[in-house]
Design an enzyme around this catalytic site. Structure first.
Site, short mmCIF file in Angstrom:
data_model
loop_
_atom_site.label_atom_id
_atom_site.label_comp_id
_atom_site.label_asym_id
_atom_site.label_seq_id
_atom_site.Cartn_x
_atom_site.Cartn_y
_atom_site.Cartn_z
N GLY A 166 72.56 81.68 71.41
CA GLY A 166 73.64 81.93 70.45
C GLY A 166 73.27 81.72 69.01
N ASP A 171 62.96 82.58 61.31
CA ASP A 171 63.70 81.31 61.34
C ASP A 171 63.28 80.36 60.21
OD1 ASP A 171 65.54 81.78 63.27
OD2 ASP A 171 64.51 80.75 64.89
N THR A 229 68.14 84.64 72.62
CA THR A 229 67.67 83.37 73.20
C THR A 229 68.28 83.21 74.59
OG1 THR A 229 67.54 82.40 70.99
CG2 THR A 229 67.59 80.83 72.79
N THR A 287 62.97 81.41 73.56
CA THR A 287 63.44 82.60 72.86
C THR A 287 62.31 83.46 72.30
OG1 THR A 287 64.93 83.27 71.06
CG2 THR A 287 63.56 81.36 70.64
N ASN A 338 63.49 85.07 69.58
CA ASN A 338 64.37 85.16 68.42
C ASN A 338 65.39 86.28 68.67
OD1 ASN A 338 65.55 84.31 66.10
ND2 ASN A 338 64.26 85.49 64.74
N1 GLY Z 1 65.57 81.74 67.09
C1 GLY Z 1 66.77 81.02 67.17
C2 GLY Z 1 66.58 79.54 67.15
O1 GLY Z 1 65.48 79.08 67.39
O2 GLY Z 1 67.50 78.82 66.90
#
Ligand code: GLY
Length: 593
Positions: free
Chosen positions: A497, A447, A405, A423, A425
């Site tokens: 992160g 997610d 991200t 992001t 991911n």
């Molecule tokens: N793909 C990580 C988030 O959306 O938190």
């Protein structure tokens, strides 16, 4: 992005001086320490007492951009200099990062934007998160025995949600920008067309993801040379991506969702049995949401609502921390770390139970972010003893984790502020480039809670609220945030992160408000993280052994692991803008003018 240990150490060794001993925490003592080199021409003016601060933010009088890639930051700055506002610049940076930060910048992914519009005084949250295709279903990643099929939600054509970035950027630009899409896309097109030099960091990331990218010929054609991932110093040219960006510049987001690009994505899916269809792309919609608003010690915190969990839990934790004398207890003291960890645990336990897509599930947002709830929660926190996570809620940890991200922050002289976290991911998403487009596809479907109780790639356990459903948005941790002082944007912050985004952003807020650190010091200070499960207090290098011992005595299982997050902060006051890019990624850059 996993950084080279050597690069991390170089930066953190400076941070160690700041935090390792209680004496070194004293500002008076800091005068004795050597000052690191900064961009001298942009060194902050007198706003930060140069004799008392060790690290100095970048200064700009008229506007500022902070991102994880210097070329993209420059793109944003150029737009501001040409008279564009913060939204024009942010959209230009968003597209530029899709080119120069291909592991996380994207047009095949999605994300969130929080913005403050000076003209109306309104704070807005723009949700351009990916959406599950219409054919998606709760058990799509399970085998006949109900077991999770390894890698299906991460590295296949079924791993992608319908991308939202192009729609999100166009939406923000049309509503709050001043420049045409074709104009803000120009720099990204040029960077894709002419190429740019691969940095050490990008080369390392490409090497780490060799097997993910190497499986797909269209991905290899871009990121490999002579059968190996591009190396540092190589030129990365992305002709197909330039063509896709040109189509978007000419036809708008329609090109991506209905036109030539949409057709190519649908064809790619069809030929590999993927779930996404042309109808899914046509149906994609950006949602404008009410941001989550919190109050922390008199500052107004404006942050991202569900389907991100980030804002809700940022405020939930801040509300708990308000009960403690953070400033007096001192930067990264055992007392403070204990109170932070105990508050984080409680919030992440709530995350697993209540959070999901608000268009599908009822989320008790007001309750979770209320001061009254925090009052109740802190009563359960023992000042001297860590509470076992198993006494809060059961779950299963997972060793694999990732740190992808990206976040960027922009402010302009008119008083507009933009925080964007978006992001794919994982690094390079699914690793799949759609043939003929140069576009990497996200693997955001992971997610969702693929199976209740089974952690995702970030070790996060989800419940029924985040189960897969057709056209639903997966839960996120992304936390783009604007902090207001006297009703004016004072701080723009955010970070990548994974599961650690929320706690990383939290510490940027606490460091600037409670510890009155400037953006550079707030970012460099070592960070800690607890996410309830696994039951471990994760710390970066730089927390003193004495402090760790005190924490262990309270019952914490302390583990020192790789650096967490890569914050991009801009702070503003009447004298101008002060910003900093997290040195945990040496490619990051903040520029002002
Ligand atoms: N793909 C990580 C988030 O959306 O938190």
């Amino acid at each position: 992005m996993r950084l080279k240990p050597k690069l991390i150490l170089t930066n953190l060794s400076l941070a160690l001086m700041l935090v390792i001993s209680p004496i070194a925490q004293s500002k008076a003592q800091s005068k004795l320490l050597p000052k690191p080199a900064t961009n001298a021409s942009q060194l902050a003016a007198n706003r930060y007492d140069s004799s008392n601060d060790i690290f100095h933010p970048v200064y700009g009088k008229n506007g500022m951009v902070a991102s994880e890639q210097g070329l993209a930051t420059q793109v944003g700055l150029d737009i501001l200099k040409q008279g564009g506002n913060a939204i024009d610049a942010a959209v230009a940076v968003g597209f530029a990062l899709a080119v120069v930060l291909p592991n996380a910048g994207n047009i095949g992914g999605g994300g969130f934007m929080v913005l403050h519009d000076d003209k109306t005084g309104k704070d807005v949250a723009i949700d351009f998160r990916e959406i599950a295709p219409a054919k998606a279903s709760r058990d799509m990643y399970l085998d006949n025995q109900g077991n999770v099929i390894d890698g299906k939600s991460l590295f296949t054509h079924d791993a992608s949600g319908v991308p939202g970035t192009v729609a999100g950027m166009e939406y923000a630009l049309k509503k709050w920008g001043t420049m045409p899409l074709s104009k803000v896309l120009e720099p990204a097109i040029k960077l894709a067309d002419k190429g740019f030099i691969v940095s050490d960091v990008l080369a390392q990331t490409l090497k780490e993801e060799k097997s993910t990218l190497g499986k797909w010929s269209a991905s290899k054609a871009i990121f490999f040379k002579n059968g190996e991932p591009l190396k540092s110093g190589d030129l990365l040219v992305q002709k197909d991506l330039a063509k896709s960006l040109r189509l978007i510049a000419k036809q708008g987001a329609k090109a991506f969702y209905q036109g030539e690009i949409a057709t190519k994505i649908a064809k790619e899916m069809q030929s590999h049995g993927g779930t996404m269809t042309l109808e899914d792309l046509k149906a994609y919609k950006v949602v404008e949401r009410q941001p989550i608003i919190g109050d922390y010690r008199g500052y107004k915190v404006v942050t991202m609502p569900p389907p991100s969990s980030g804002g809700v839990h940022l405020i939930e934790i801040l509300n708990m921390l308000e009960h403690y004398p953070i400033k007096e207890d001192g930067v990264n003291s055992a007392k403070n770390i204990h109170h932070m960890a105990e508050s984080m645990k409680l919030a992440y336990a709530d995350r697993s139970e209540y959070l999901g897509d608000p268009d599908f599930v009822k989320i008790p947002v007001t309750g979770l972010t209320s001061k009254a709830y925090a009052n109740e929660l802190v009563k359960t926190i023992d000042d001297n003893k860590a509470r076992l996570s198993s006494n809060i809620k059961p779950g299963k940890p997972q060793p694999y984790e990732s740190d992808q991200t990206t976040h960027f922050s922009v402010m302009d002289k008119a008083g507009n502020a933009v925080a964007v976290t978006y992001t794919l991911n994982l690094n390079f998403g699914s690793g799949i480039v759609v043939e003929g487009t140069g576009i990497l596809l996200n693997n955001e479907m992971d997610d969702f809670s693929v199976k209740p109780g089974v952690p995702n790639a970030f070790g996060l356990v989800g419940g029924a609220a985040n189960a897969i459903e057709a056209k639903k948005r997966p839960l996120s941790s992304m936390t783009p945030t604007i902090v207001m002082k006297n009703n004016k944007p004072w701080l723009v912050t955010g970070s990548p992160g994974g599961a650690r985004i929320i706690t990383t952003v939290l510490q940027s807020v606490v460091n600037t408000i409670d510890h009155e650190m400037n953006p550079a010091e707030a970012i460099i200070t070592p960070r800690v993280h607890h996410q309830w499960l696994p039951d471990e207090l994760r710390v970066e290098e730089g927390i003193s052994p004495d402090t760790i011992k005190l924490l262990q005595d309270k019952g914490h299982k302390v583990v020192t692991k790789a650096p967490m997050g890569r914050i991009q902060i801009i702070q503003a006051d009447d004298s101008g803008f002060y910003g900093y890019s997290d040195p945990r990624n040496p490619d990051g850059k903040t520029l002002g003018f």
